[in-house]
Design a protein around this motif. Structure first.
Motif, mmCIF file in Angstrom:
data_model
loop_
_atom_site.group_PDB
_atom_site.id
_atom_site.type_symbol
_atom_site.label_atom_id
_atom_site.label_comp_id
_atom_site.label_asym_id
_atom_site.label_seq_id
_atom_site.Cartn_x
_atom_site.Cartn_y
_atom_site.Cartn_z
ATOM 1 N N ILE A 2 1.272 -0.917 0.325
ATOM 2 C CA ILE A 2 0.072 -0.153 0.220
ATOM 3 C C ILE A 2 0.573 1.133 -0.056
ATOM 4 O O ILE A 2 1.757 1.486 1.363
ATOM 5 C CB ILE A 2 -0.876 0.355 0.661
ATOM 6 C CG1 ILE A 2 -1.584 -0.951 1.416
ATOM 7 C CG2 ILE A 2 -1.459 1.615 1.221
ATOM 8 C CD1 ILE A 2 -2.871 -0.924 2.539
ATOM 9 N N GLY A 3 0.996 1.939 -1.488
ATOM 10 C CA GLY A 3 1.664 3.068 -1.567
ATOM 11 C C GLY A 3 0.754 4.378 -1.065
ATOM 12 O O GLY A 3 -0.306 4.927 -0.698
ATOM 13 N N ILE A 4 1.734 5.626 -0.117
ATOM 14 C CA ILE A 4 1.212 6.707 -0.055
ATOM 15 C C ILE A 4 1.900 8.101 0.017
ATOM 16 O O ILE A 4 2.917 7.781 0.095
ATOM 17 C CB ILE A 4 0.367 6.853 1.966
ATOM 18 C CG1 ILE A 4 -0.158 5.604 2.408
ATOM 19 C CG2 ILE A 4 0.015 8.088 2.610
ATOM 20 C CD1 ILE A 4 0.003 5.321 3.820
ATOM 21 N N LYS A 5 1.170 8.421 -0.729
ATOM 22 C CA LYS A 5 2.054 9.669 -0.952
ATOM 23 C C LYS A 5 1.284 10.637 -0.940
ATOM 24 O O LYS A 5 -0.059 11.124 -0.716
ATOM 25 C CB LYS A 5 1.661 9.611 -3.293
ATOM 26 C CG LYS A 5 2.113 8.548 -3.694
ATOM 27 C CD LYS A 5 3.805 8.013 -3.600
ATOM 28 C CE LYS A 5 4.346 6.932 -4.107
ATOM 29 N NZ LYS A 5 5.505 6.817 -3.701
ATOM 30 N N LYS A 6 2.117 11.521 -0.685
ATOM 31 C CA LYS A 6 1.409 13.211 0.154
ATOM 32 C C LYS A 6 1.724 14.291 -1.263
ATOM 33 O O LYS A 6 2.143 14.865 -1.780
ATOM 34 C CB LYS A 6 1.493 13.193 1.279
ATOM 35 C CG LYS A 6 2.025 12.073 2.494
ATOM 36 C CD LYS A 6 3.495 12.278 2.978
ATOM 37 C CE LYS A 6 3.579 10.874 3.742
ATOM 38 N NZ LYS A 6 5.037 10.906 4.223
ATOM 39 N N VAL A 7 0.703 15.301 -1.270
ATOM 40 C CA VAL A 7 0.525 16.293 -2.337
ATOM 41 C C VAL A 7 -0.322 17.795 -1.623
ATOM 42 O O VAL A 7 -1.176 16.996 -1.459
ATOM 43 C CB VAL A 7 -0.048 15.797 -3.706
ATOM 44 C CG1 VAL A 7 -0.272 17.094 -4.618
ATOM 45 C CG2 VAL A 7 0.014 14.409 -4.517
ATOM 46 N N MET A 8 0.742 18.133 -1.437
ATOM 47 C CA MET A 8 0.043 19.454 -0.738
ATOM 48 C C MET A 8 -0.974 19.835 -1.744
ATOM 49 O O MET A 8 -0.834 19.692 -2.513
ATOM 50 C CB MET A 8 1.096 20.744 -0.491
ATOM 51 C CG MET A 8 2.144 20.211 0.992
ATOM 52 S SD MET A 8 2.862 20.799 1.074
ATOM 53 C CE MET A 8 2.021 22.601 1.471
ATOM 54 N N GLY A 9 -1.829 20.948 -0.921
ATOM 55 C CA GLY A 9 -3.250 21.935 -1.178
ATOM 56 C C GLY A 9 -4.131 20.852 -1.487
ATOM 57 O O GLY A 9 -4.665 19.786 -1.633
ATOM 58 N N GLY A 10 -5.318 21.389 -1.439
ATOM 59 C CA GLY A 10 -6.536 20.657 -2.272
ATOM 60 C C GLY A 10 -7.005 20.212 -0.393
ATOM 61 O O GLY A 10 -6.447 20.652 0.978
ATOM 62 N N LEU A 69 -3.023 11.181 -0.446
ATOM 63 C CA LEU A 69 -3.340 12.548 0.459
ATOM 64 C C LEU A 69 -3.261 13.581 0.101
ATOM 65 O O LEU A 69 -2.509 14.037 -0.919
ATOM 66 C CB LEU A 69 -2.893 12.001 1.673
ATOM 67 C CG LEU A 69 -3.081 10.393 2.146
ATOM 68 C CD1 LEU A 69 -1.659 10.574 3.456
ATOM 69 C CD2 LEU A 69 -4.809 10.106 1.819
ATOM 70 N N ARG A 70 -4.663 14.845 0.206
ATOM 71 C CA ARG A 70 -4.136 15.300 -0.415
ATOM 72 C C ARG A 70 -4.758 15.923 1.151
ATOM 73 O O ARG A 70 -5.099 16.070 2.104
ATOM 74 C CB ARG A 70 -5.744 16.428 -1.159
ATOM 75 C CG ARG A 70 -5.627 15.743 -2.739
ATOM 76 C CD ARG A 70 -3.901 16.100 -3.197
ATOM 77 N NE ARG A 70 -4.384 17.485 -2.936
ATOM 78 C CZ ARG A 70 -3.996 18.115 -4.463
ATOM 79 N NH1 ARG A 70 -4.867 17.832 -5.042
ATOM 80 N NH2 ARG A 70 -3.917 19.695 -4.380
ATOM 81 N N GLY A 71 -3.809 17.805 1.270
ATOM 82 C CA GLY A 71 -4.332 18.088 2.292
ATOM 83 C C GLY A 71 -3.930 19.824 2.659
ATOM 84 O O GLY A 71 -2.734 20.152 1.686
ATOM 85 N N GLY A 72 -3.945 20.607 3.611
ATOM 86 C CA GLY A 72 -3.621 22.112 3.272
ATOM 87 C C GLY A 72 -2.334 22.671 4.151
ATOM 88 O O GLY A 72 -1.431 23.395 3.356
ATOM 89 N N ALA A 73 -1.763 22.122 4.424
ATOM 90 C CA ALA A 73 -0.371 22.096 5.421
ATOM 91 C C ALA A 73 0.312 20.750 5.076
ATOM 92 O O ALA A 73 -0.210 19.638 5.796
ATOM 93 C CB ALA A 73 -0.503 22.689 6.319
ATOM 94 N N GLU A 74 1.624 20.719 5.009
ATOM 95 C CA GLU A 74 2.693 19.794 5.362
ATOM 96 C C GLU A 74 2.350 18.953 6.169
ATOM 97 O O GLU A 74 2.640 17.896 6.492
ATOM 98 C CB GLU A 74 4.017 20.153 4.980
ATOM 99 C CG GLU A 74 5.625 18.578 5.052
ATOM 100 C CD GLU A 74 6.308 19.180 4.573
ATOM 101 O OE1 GLU A 74 6.969 18.645 5.028
ATOM 102 O OE2 GLU A 74 6.757 20.664 4.597
ATOM 103 N N GLN A 75 2.653 19.365 7.398
ATOM 104 C CA GLN A 75 2.005 18.479 9.065
ATOM 105 C C GLN A 75 1.043 17.981 8.914
ATOM 106 O O GLN A 75 0.877 17.033 9.569
ATOM 107 C CB GLN A 75 1.680 19.899 10.022
ATOM 108 C CG GLN A 75 3.672 20.140 10.636
ATOM 109 C CD GLN A 75 4.688 19.196 10.963
ATOM 110 O OE1 GLN A 75 4.790 18.426 10.683
ATOM 111 N NE2 GLN A 75 5.853 19.797 11.352
ATOM 112 N N PHE A 76 0.135 18.916 8.572
ATOM 113 C CA PHE A 76 -1.470 17.439 8.110
ATOM 114 C C PHE A 76 -1.367 16.598 7.490
ATOM 115 O O PHE A 76 -1.769 15.497 8.207
ATOM 116 C CB PHE A 76 -2.380 18.683 7.985
ATOM 117 C CG PHE A 76 -3.748 18.154 8.413
ATOM 118 C CD1 PHE A 76 -4.827 18.970 9.204
ATOM 119 C CD2 PHE A 76 -4.532 17.620 6.688
ATOM 120 C CE1 PHE A 76 -5.621 18.051 9.053
ATOM 121 C CE2 PHE A 76 -5.533 17.221 6.874
ATOM 122 C CZ PHE A 76 -6.347 17.728 7.904
#
Length: 572
Positions: free
Chosen positions: A208-216, A387-394
């Motif tokens: 299961i790969g988890i990729k993180k993209v900031m924004g959205g 995964l999307r989110g507004g901040a890197e820490q989040f």
């Protein structure tokens, strides 16, 4: 340590001292040392206590490099805390073991261990021998674990749709205490879908790969039923390559496709200047031969763990082939698992059986990043969460939270037994042990009662973290759990109203394995700390000038592996 008596010239009898330990050795022993260890462990527990449950608060930890981490995951916090007390480090170990063995319940296990020690402290102060406490605590832990197994409800034998729904409830219970708790239904479904994509015999979480993209927003996160990875480093000609294929053949390589002559520091002596062109042509012929064989294999997508240079990129673009070099080993492994391709170290004699395939390959824009997506892979045993989110820490905390939920779903698939959450199982175990203690004569009754009292810390802490009166709620819970026939065994804390609720009916579930492992690990850590009666700290070695000596390349070595040793290092 004392030796035999000796007579002095004046006739006085003395007992000479035998020095066993070096001068400067710090030794502490006895009851005072044991209480000191218990206090240190309780101080560590207080640092993570408020993170428990759906209303738990987060901790912000900043390391010496200025990197900040916001988390309410017990194992993450314990790992980031720079704990120096030797006895308190055992709590870090049990949090890590719970994380690796089960994946969730890390805060629970630390709080339980701390409460067991808190209950032991008055006995130790009153002079009770620690081995007596250890004996009855182990007996109580075994009884509690046996009771959990009795109360657990199996979800084995359900039809596929019903089982997915039950697994989703377990994932939602885990996520309710995390930062992404507001979207627990959305992510709970995603976690179950992800685990169901895996090979059900292995359930390898690495697939299961988890990729993180900031924004959205969080809701823009999505699951790919295959592999997705960020666009790799691209050379000229990359934009001319096609970015969409249906049912393409995939070739996976572990070799470079670029001119090597500039990298090699070789010396060639020529008597005829015309021979130089032959050497240059040979370099070009070698790489063109490799590229022709790649295209001739019929592959439309070529991936390599090593570099694919600008010449190869343009060559493939002219022939309608997509290529990507420097693909990470983890992503390439998951691509081969999903598509069925086999990694090749040579392009000679590539057969169709060594190529993989998928239904759709596309390059897609996600936020500011471009992703290569392999969808609809045959017999896909892997998937990827973006995964999307507004901040890197989040996003980082969201990834840790989803990892816990995925582990819980995996454990629930393998060990399909669940128990009610919300402190219900803890209160039932406490009642069960109190009833048993009444039939024990002697001091053992006190120790098992102490163990039973300690188990109530979970519902009490849930109330405290939710802002409710813990005494009032616990009284209601004790009343419910005292009902004959076990009718109230499923009642736990309602963190929304400050009352009690049937946790089983409200779908607040957790795998029985979480509670079994937490009680066992917390009891072992408690017994370990109780069995320590002396701490010895050896002095640091010192040089002739009294300065501490460090190994070469240590904190004082300016040159890394044995520099000139300035500062606090070894003097010359």
């Amino acid at each position: 340590m004392a030796g035999p008596l000796m007579r002095m010239p004046n006739g006085q009898m003395i007992q000479p001292q035998i020095v066993l330990l070096r001068e400067g050795t710090d030794t502490s022993q006895g009851k005072g040392q044991l209480i000191s260890n218990i206090n240190a462990c309780m101080a560590v527990v207080d640092s993570v206590r408020t993170t428990l449950g759906p209303r738990g608060l987060d901790k912000l930890v900043q390391d010496d490099r200025g990197v900040t981490t916001i988390s309410n995951d017990g194992a993450t916090i314990m790992k980031l805390l720079d704990i120096v007390h030797p006895a308190a480090k055992s709590l870090v170990d049990i949090a890590r073991s719970q994380d690796s063995e089960v994946g969730d319940g890390t805060t629970t296990v630390v709080i339980l261990a701390g409460e067991f020690l808190r209950e032991c402290k008055p006995f130790v102060e009153d002079g009770v021998h620690p081995q007596n406490i250890i004996k009855y605590f182990r007996e109580a832990a075994q009884m509690a674990i046996a009771r959990v197994k009795e109360l657990s409800v199996s979800i084995e034998g359900k039809d596929a749709e019903e089982k997915r729904e039950l697994l989703k409830k377990c994932a939602m219970t885990t996520l309710s205490s995390k930062l992404v708790g507001g979207e627990k239904e959305f992510f709970g479904q995603m976690c179950v879908d992800a685990v169901m994509h895996l090979d059900q015999d292995l359930l390898d979480p690495r697939m299961i790969g988890i990729k993180k993209v900031m924004g959205g927003s969080m809701r823009e996160s999505f699951l790919v039923d295959g592999v997705a990875f960020k666009k790799t480093f691209a050379y000229a000609g990359f934009e001319q390559q096609p970015k969409y294929f249906e049912n393409p053949k995939v070739l996976a390589l572990n070799l470079e496709l670029e001119l090597k002559s500039e990298k090699d520091n070789a010396e060639v002596r020529l008597s005829d200047p015309g021979k130089y062109q032959e050497i240059v042509d040979a370099e070009w012929n070698i790489i063109y031969d490799k590229l022709e064989k790649c295209v001739a294999s019929g592959a439309k997508i070529i991936l390599s763990r090593l570099a694919i240079g600008d010449l190869a990129t343009q060559y493939f673009a002219d022939r309608g082939v997509f290529c990507a070099g420097r693909v990470t080993e983890e992503d390439l492994l998951r691509v081969t698992k999903a598509t069925g391709a086999r990694v090749q170290t040579t392009v000679n004699d590539v057969t169709p059986e060594q190529l993989g395939t998928c239904e759709v390959f596309e390059e897609r824009q996600v936020g500011n990043e471009r992703f290569n997506l392999f969808r609809g892979c045959p017999g896909s045993k892997t998937c990827t969460m973006v995964l999307r989110g507004g901040a890197e820490q989040f996003i980082e905390e969201a990834a840790r939270s989803l990892n816990d939920a995925i582990e819980i779903v995996r454990r629930a698939v393998k060990n399909a037994a669940i128990v009610p959450g919300g402190g219900a199982i803890d209160m039932e175990l406490s009642r069960h042990l109190r009833d048993h203690a009444r039939g024990i004569a002697g001091k053992g009754q006190l120790f098992i009662n102490a163990f039973a009292r300690a188990l109530e810390v979970i519902p009490r802490q849930l109330c405290d973290n939710s802002g409710f009166d813990a005494t009032d709620v616990l009284n209601k819970l004790r009343q419910k759990h005292a009902l004959a026939g076990g009718e109230g065994a499923n009642f736990g804390v309602d963190v929304n109203t400050g009352g009690v609720i049937d946790a089983y009916e409200a779908f607040i579930w957790e795998p029985a394995l979480v509670k079994i492992n937490a009680i066992g690990a917390a009891c072992e850590a408690t017994c370990l700390i109780l069995s320590i009666d002396e701490t010895v700290r050896n002095p640091r070695s010192e040089g002739a000038d009294g300065q501490p000596i460090h190994a070469p390349g240590g904190r004082g070595g300016r040159g890394g592996r044995g520099g000139r040793g300035r500062g606090r290092g070894m003097r010359r």
